[in-house]
Design a protein around this motif. Structure first.
Motif, short mmCIF file in Angstrom:
data_model
loop_
_atom_site.label_atom_id
_atom_site.label_comp_id
_atom_site.label_asym_id
_atom_site.label_seq_id
_atom_site.Cartn_x
_atom_site.Cartn_y
_atom_site.Cartn_z
N GLY A 122 0.78 -0.92 -0.16
CA GLY A 122 -0.09 -0.12 0.41
C GLY A 122 0.89 1.09 0.01
N LEU A 123 1.64 1.72 -0.30
CA LEU A 123 2.66 2.05 -0.90
C LEU A 123 2.56 3.28 -1.49
N ILE A 124 2.54 2.29 -2.94
CA ILE A 124 1.98 3.41 -3.85
C ILE A 124 1.17 2.87 -4.46
N PRO A 125 0.40 3.84 -5.06
CA PRO A 125 -0.70 2.74 -6.23
C PRO A 125 -0.81 1.63 -7.31
N ILE A 126 -1.77 1.57 -7.51
CA ILE A 126 -1.93 -0.02 -7.83
C ILE A 126 -1.03 -0.05 -9.79
N THR A 127 -0.62 -0.68 -9.95
CA THR A 127 0.54 -1.30 -11.37
C THR A 127 0.04 -2.02 -11.81
N GLY A 128 0.72 -2.25 -12.73
CA GLY A 128 1.04 -4.11 -13.79
C GLY A 128 2.54 -4.77 -13.53
N LEU A 129 2.96 -4.06 -12.54
CA LEU A 129 4.26 -4.92 -12.80
C LEU A 129 4.89 -5.83 -12.52
N PRO A 130 5.11 -6.76 -12.93
CA PRO A 130 5.51 -8.28 -11.81
C PRO A 130 6.64 -8.09 -10.85
N LEU A 131 6.96 -8.74 -10.24
CA LEU A 131 8.22 -9.21 -9.38
C LEU A 131 9.51 -10.13 -10.12
N PRO A 132 10.08 -9.05 -11.04
CA PRO A 132 11.19 -10.42 -11.23
C PRO A 132 11.77 -11.58 -10.63
N MET A 133 11.56 -12.21 -11.73
CA MET A 133 12.63 -13.51 -11.63
C MET A 133 11.63 -14.27 -9.78
N VAL A 134 10.04 -13.70 -10.12
CA VAL A 134 9.38 -14.39 -9.10
C VAL A 134 7.88 -14.79 -9.63
N SER A 135 7.23 -13.56 -9.84
CA SER A 135 6.23 -13.87 -10.89
C SER A 135 5.85 -14.26 -11.38
N MET A 136 5.03 -15.45 -11.74
CA MET A 136 4.87 -16.04 -12.89
C MET A 136 4.43 -14.87 -14.65
N GLY A 137 5.12 -15.88 -15.19
CA GLY A 137 5.47 -14.89 -16.71
C GLY A 137 5.84 -15.82 -17.49
N GLY A 138 5.87 -15.51 -19.21
CA GLY A 138 6.09 -16.49 -20.03
C GLY A 138 7.78 -15.24 -20.88
N THR A 139 7.63 -14.20 -21.56
CA THR A 139 8.83 -13.92 -22.02
C THR A 139 8.98 -12.48 -21.10
#
Length: 389
Positions: free
Chosen positions: A334-351
């Motif tokens: 809750g320190l900053i507004p909601i964004t769509g940035l994933p957590l590098p090397m941790v969040s599920m993702g593709g490319t």
């Protein structure tokens, strides 16, 4: 055991602590994503959670292989490759904006026809711009105050790439602008020029808000974040806070998250909240420490770098990864507004995982190259002394 050690020394070169950090984050990622995909698997895969486990594990392994392959390439080649990647990024970002796949009211993805895999051209553009700015600053260190030869090319590229990214992905553009400003500061660009870049960047981002796809969402999220009324807390943020509050010191235990079934995107945007819910403040603090350690080791590479390009490249990529991580974790708590940035090397993702692997591989390439340069320099000094004697 000795053979394993020899093999590791021969094949995993560069900063060993960065290797360790990446492997630890990869292991945490597999555990967290496996737990966080429970509701998604129930809805789309009939409860077969192993599908996401195997898919994500394969992507993590692929990113590690890519990182290893990139770290074997001498980092001097990335200067020329970055300029080529920049020219490729511009049409890709335009095509994505006009014809890309639209998700959450934004066109950020292009689908690769042969493998049917979507990717965000902004990942390529972000990596290319950081490397290109590092290269331009390194080549112009002796004429860093030259407006026409140094300042104008840098500010033009920053403006173009940030604008094209911001019309569909404001948070990534803001992060990229901040990273470039930090990189220019490290590259000894005068403060008055940095202020000009900041003003131009603000103008570019404001233009993107007005003409882009996510202007309304951007203002809505800022307004909700600034509102003091508890009833105005966004749904995602509220359940992220619940996950963190109920996690306590040691957490509920692996696989025992309750908010993963309620939170939108618990496996990407809000994976940090799931980590704290299951592993407590101890687990959340450990993940935070890993990113701070990564920043420290990346900046240590800058301190020992024998060439300007290597140091600036390592600094830019380290800042980019860690700033993104801090933004993701800041959203969760809750320190900053909601964004769509994933957590590098941790969040599920593709490319996105692959491009993160490329960034880490480049940092390791710099640390490896500078280590070898230092070794060769010491060897040459010893030979000279022997010859004199």
């Amino acid at each position: 055991m000795a053979k394993v050690k020899i093999w590791l020394e021969e094949n995993l070169k560069g900063d060993p602590i960065i290797w360790g950090i990446v492997i630890l984050l990869s292991m945490i990622s597999i555990l967290a994503v496996y737990s966080a995909t429970g509701s998604l698997a129930y809805r789309k895969m009939g409860g077969n959670t192993e599908i996401y486990l195997f898919k994500h594990s394969a992507l993590i392994l692929t990113s590690l292989v890519v990182m290893w392959a990139v770290h074997t390439i001498p980092y001097k080649y990335f200067s020329k490759l970055s300029l080529f990647a920049l020219w490729v990024s511009v049409p890709l970002l335009l095509i994505t904006y006009l014809f890309g796949s639209t998700i959450n009211q934004a066109s950020r993805w292009l689908t690769i026809p042969i493998i049917d895999q979507a990717f965000q051209p902004s990942d390529l553009a972000k990596l290319a711009l950081i490397a290109a700015v590092a290269g331009m600053l390194a080549k112009r260190q002796r004429k860093i105050t030259d407006i026409k030869g140094t300042f104008i090319p840098i500010i033009v590229w920053i403006g173009i790439i940030c604008l094209l990214i911001a019309i569909a992905n404001m948070s990534t553009a803001v992060m990229l602008l901040a990273t470039c400003l930090l990189l220019m500061f490290i590259g000894r660009v005068p403060l008055k020029y940095l202020l000009v870049v900041g003003m131009v960047g603000t103008l570019v981002l404001s233009t993107a808000i007005l003409m882009g796809q996510r202007g309304g969402v951007f203002f809505s999220r800022i307004e909700k974040f600034m509102n003091d009324e508890p009833k105005e807390i966004p749904f995602q943020a509220k359940h992220s806070y619940i996950a963190i509050a109920t996690g306590g010191i040691t957490g509920k235990g692996p696989g025992k998250s309750e908010q993963r079934n309620i939170l939108p995107h618990p496996y990407s945007d809000f994976i940090y909240a799931i980590i704290i819910e299951e592993y407590g403040m101890v687990g959340g603090g450990f993940v935070l420490f890993m990113y701070l350690a990564l920043l420290y080791r990346g900046m240590r590479v800058v301190a020992i770098s024998t060439r300007p390009f290597g140091g600036l490249l390592s600094a830019g990529l380290s800042f980019s990864l860690v700033i993104q991580a801090m933004i993701n974790m800041g959203v969760a708590v809750g320190l900053i507004p909601i964004t769509g940035l994933p957590l590098p090397m941790v969040s599920m993702g593709g490319t996105s995982l692959i491009f993160t692997g490329i960034s880490l591989g480049i940092i390791l390439s710099v640390s490896r190259g500078d280590h070898e340069d230092a070794f060769l320099g010491e060897e040459k000094t010893i030979r000279n002394r022997v010859n004199v004697a």
